[in-house]
Scaffold this active site. Structure first.
Site, PDB file in Angstrom:
ATOM      1  N   SER A   1      34.230  45.925  44.099  1.00 18.77           N
ATOM      2  CA  SER A   1      33.483  44.662  44.178  1.00 18.77           C
ATOM      3  C   SER A   1      33.826  43.816  45.396  1.00 18.77           C
ATOM      4  O   SER A   1      33.379  42.670  45.504  1.00 18.77           O
ATOM      5  CB  SER A   1      33.739  43.800  42.939  1.00 18.77           C
ATOM      6  OG  SER A   1      33.355  44.473  41.787  1.00 18.77           O
TER       7      SER A   1
ATOM      8  N   ARG B   1      20.032  39.427  47.448  1.00 18.35           N
ATOM      9  CA  ARG B   1      20.692  38.500  46.507  1.00 18.35           C
ATOM     10  C   ARG B   1      22.033  38.022  47.089  1.00 18.35           C
ATOM     11  O   ARG B   1      22.812  38.791  47.631  1.00 18.35           O
ATOM     12  CB  ARG B   1      20.912  39.210  45.179  1.00 18.35           C
ATOM     13  CG  ARG B   1      21.599  38.349  44.098  1.00 18.35           C
ATOM     14  CD  ARG B   1      23.101  38.548  44.055  1.00 18.35           C
ATOM     15  NE  ARG B   1      23.720  37.878  42.915  1.00 18.35           N
ATOM     16  CZ  ARG B   1      25.041  37.754  42.746  1.00 18.35           C
ATOM     17  NH1 ARG B   1      25.859  38.275  43.625  1.00 18.35           N
ATOM     18  NH2 ARG B   1      25.529  37.136  41.704  1.00 18.35           N
ATOM     19  N   VAL B   2      22.274  36.742  46.952  1.00 21.31           N
ATOM     20  CA  VAL B   2      23.556  36.164  47.366  1.00 21.31           C
ATOM     21  C   VAL B   2      24.151  35.457  46.155  1.00 21.31           C
ATOM     22  O   VAL B   2      23.433  34.761  45.428  1.00 21.31           O
ATOM     23  CB  VAL B   2      23.339  35.170  48.539  1.00 21.31           C
ATOM     24  CG1 VAL B   2      24.599  34.375  48.825  1.00 21.31           C
ATOM     25  CG2 VAL B   2      22.894  35.928  49.792  1.00 21.31           C
ATOM     26  N   GLY B   3      25.444  35.639  45.944  1.00 17.48           N
ATOM     27  CA  GLY B   3      26.091  35.023  44.784  1.00 17.48           C
ATOM     28  C   GLY B   3      26.763  33.701  45.132  1.00 17.48           C
ATOM     29  O   GLY B   3      26.417  33.041  46.119  1.00 17.48           O
ATOM     30  N   ASP B   4      27.733  33.340  44.327  1.00 17.59           N
ATOM     31  CA  ASP B   4      28.425  32.058  44.509  1.00 17.59           C
ATOM     32  C   ASP B   4      29.477  32.092  45.622  1.00 17.59           C
ATOM     33  O   ASP B   4      29.814  31.056  46.197  1.00 17.59           O
ATOM     34  CB  ASP B   4      29.133  31.657  43.209  1.00 17.59           C
ATOM     35  CG  ASP B   4      30.162  32.710  42.797  1.00 17.59           C
ATOM     36  OD1 ASP B   4      29.782  33.893  42.685  1.00 17.59           O
ATOM     37  OD2 ASP B   4      31.348  32.367  42.618  1.00 17.59           O
TER      38      ASP B   4
ATOM     39  N   GLY C   1      33.014  35.894  38.769  1.00 16.17           N
ATOM     40  CA  GLY C   1      32.114  36.087  37.641  1.00 16.17           C
ATOM     41  C   GLY C   1      30.673  36.032  38.088  1.00 16.17           C
ATOM     42  O   GLY C   1      30.393  36.115  39.291  1.00 16.17           O
TER      43      GLY C   1
ATOM     44  N   GLY D   1      27.714  35.045  39.650  1.00 18.77           N
ATOM     45  CA  GLY D   1      27.508  34.004  40.655  1.00 18.77           C
ATOM     46  C   GLY D   1      26.435  33.004  40.280  1.00 18.77           C
ATOM     47  O   GLY D   1      26.584  31.799  40.513  1.00 18.77           O
TER      48      GLY D   1
HETATM   49  N1  ASP Z   1      31.001  36.079  41.889  1.00 17.64           N
HETATM   50  C1  ASP Z   1      30.532  37.331  42.417  1.00 17.64           C
HETATM   51  C2  ASP Z   1      29.052  37.273  42.613  1.00 17.64           C
HETATM   52  O1  ASP Z   1      28.341  36.831  41.732  1.00 17.64           O
HETATM   53  C3  ASP Z   1      30.847  38.506  41.563  1.00 17.64           C
HETATM   54  C4  ASP Z   1      32.278  38.677  41.154  1.00 17.64           C
HETATM   55  O2  ASP Z   1      32.988  37.729  40.855  1.00 17.64           O
HETATM   56  O3  ASP Z   1      32.722  39.828  41.151  1.00 17.64           O
HETATM   57  O4  ASP Z   1      28.584  37.724  43.640  1.00 17.64           O
END
Ligand code: ASP
Length: 327
Positions: A84, A215-218, A239, A241
């Site tokens: 990840s 897609r972009v997360g947090d 977690g 995002g």
């Molecule tokens: N926070 C990340 C995302 O949503 C995923 C992760 O915590 O592994 O991109």
């Protein structure tokens, strides 16, 4: 709790400016992990142990807290067992691995990159954005072009052996289900404080496995995956995002600490808010870490399973976070 903090909390509770939804009485939570210490590094998940080690080595070797949080997560960006973070991470549903990262110091300086390909150390690219451009965030092809201009080598675009195996398995059903559970998230978020009380943080990820392309997360969103303010403290997230962006999780935690909450109370309140603002919470895992400027710490997650690494100058240990839901 310091007298000042107690006072601020009491005044806020009786104040017309008290934030709606926060005015319930809250019990002082046990703070078994929170005794104030400096220097201190906290990072998400068990890969936080080697990352903390590298960060502390940088700090004790004379590096700044910014150098430390960059050096720490670079270890994870190269960790072939982590699916990840970094270019070995699981790809999006088109089979392409795209990376997000952010870095921030307590004076408000920050840099982020998102949806970037072929860069081995997106955290260093985020730092370059912070230090060498007038901007905060570069994405996609623009981020890649900037990387080339700064002399970053472009890596070959092939999946790591482990990611390729997992992707082939996923393609059998190609089921697009953007859930984060205990098995499929591992972002590293790191926050640290030096012995003079200067704070910095970093966050780097390949994001949600099999996400939609683009897609972009947090993690690269300042205030969501990471927020740092020398006047108050720092927070980072891991977690799903989308659930974290919805509540501006890391910014929320820092602001709650500014209003007098301990890091632990602030993390717990953020989880409560996240649960209130997200549907299907049983399928959503998210966890937060926080440090205040006294070097006190907090950690909390939606579900059990979240752990984090805490390093002081004498100890680097893995700690299980508590969570809102229990087994
Ligand atoms: N926070 C990340 C995302 O949503 C995923 C992760 O915590 O592994 O991109």
């Amino acid at each position: 709790m310091s007298q000042r903090r107690k006072f601020i909390k009491q005044s806020l509770m009786g104040s017309a400016f008290f934030i709606p939804g926060l005015n319930q009485a809250f019990a002082r939570v046990p703070t078994e992990f929170s005794a104030g210490q400096k220097p201190l590094i906290l990072s998400t998940w068990n890969h936080g142990i080697p990352a903390n080690e590298a960060a502390m080595a940088k700090l004790t070797g004379g590096g700044s807290i910014l150098d430390a949080v960059e050096a720490g997560v670079k270890v994870t960006e190269l960790d072939l067992d982590n699916l990840s973070v970094g270019l070995q991470g699981l790809p999006d549903r088109e089979g392409i691995t795209t990376l997000d990262a952010s870095i921030m110091t307590g004076d408000g300086s920050c840099g982020t990159v998102a949806f970037v390909r072929q860069i081995k150390h997106p955290i260093s690219l985020a730092r370059m954005v912070m230090e060498k451009t007038p901007h905060v965030m570069l994405v996609g092809e623009g981020a890649r072009q900037f990387a080339i201009s700064q002399g970053f080598p472009l890596e070959e675009e092939i999946l790591s052996p482990n990611a390729a195996i997992e992707y082939q398995k996923w393609k059998v059903t190609s089921q697009y289900k953007p859930i984060i559970n205990i098995e499929n998230h591992d972002t590293i978020g790191m926050i640290g404080i030096d012995s003079n009380g200067k704070l910095a943080g970093s966050c780097t990820t390949s994001g949600l496995a099999y996400k939609m392309h683009g897609r972009v997360g947090d993690s690269p969103i300042i205030g969501a995956g990471l927020f740092v303010d020398d006047e108050v403290g720092a927070a980072t997230a891991t977690g799903l995002g989308e659930s974290i962006i919805r509540i501006c999780g890391s910014f929320l935690i820092v602001e709650l600490m500014r209003q007098g909450r301990t890091p632990q109370e602030a993390c717990e309140e953020a989880v409560k808010r996240l649960i209130a603002k997200n549907k299907n919470i049983k399928d959503i895992q998210a966890g937060f870490l926080a440090i205040n400027k006294e070097g006190e710490t907090g950690a909390f997650a939606v579900h059990p399973g979240f752990n984090f690494a805490k390093a002081t100058s004498s100890k680097n240990e893995l700690i299980d976070s508590r969570s809102h839901f229990t087994l």
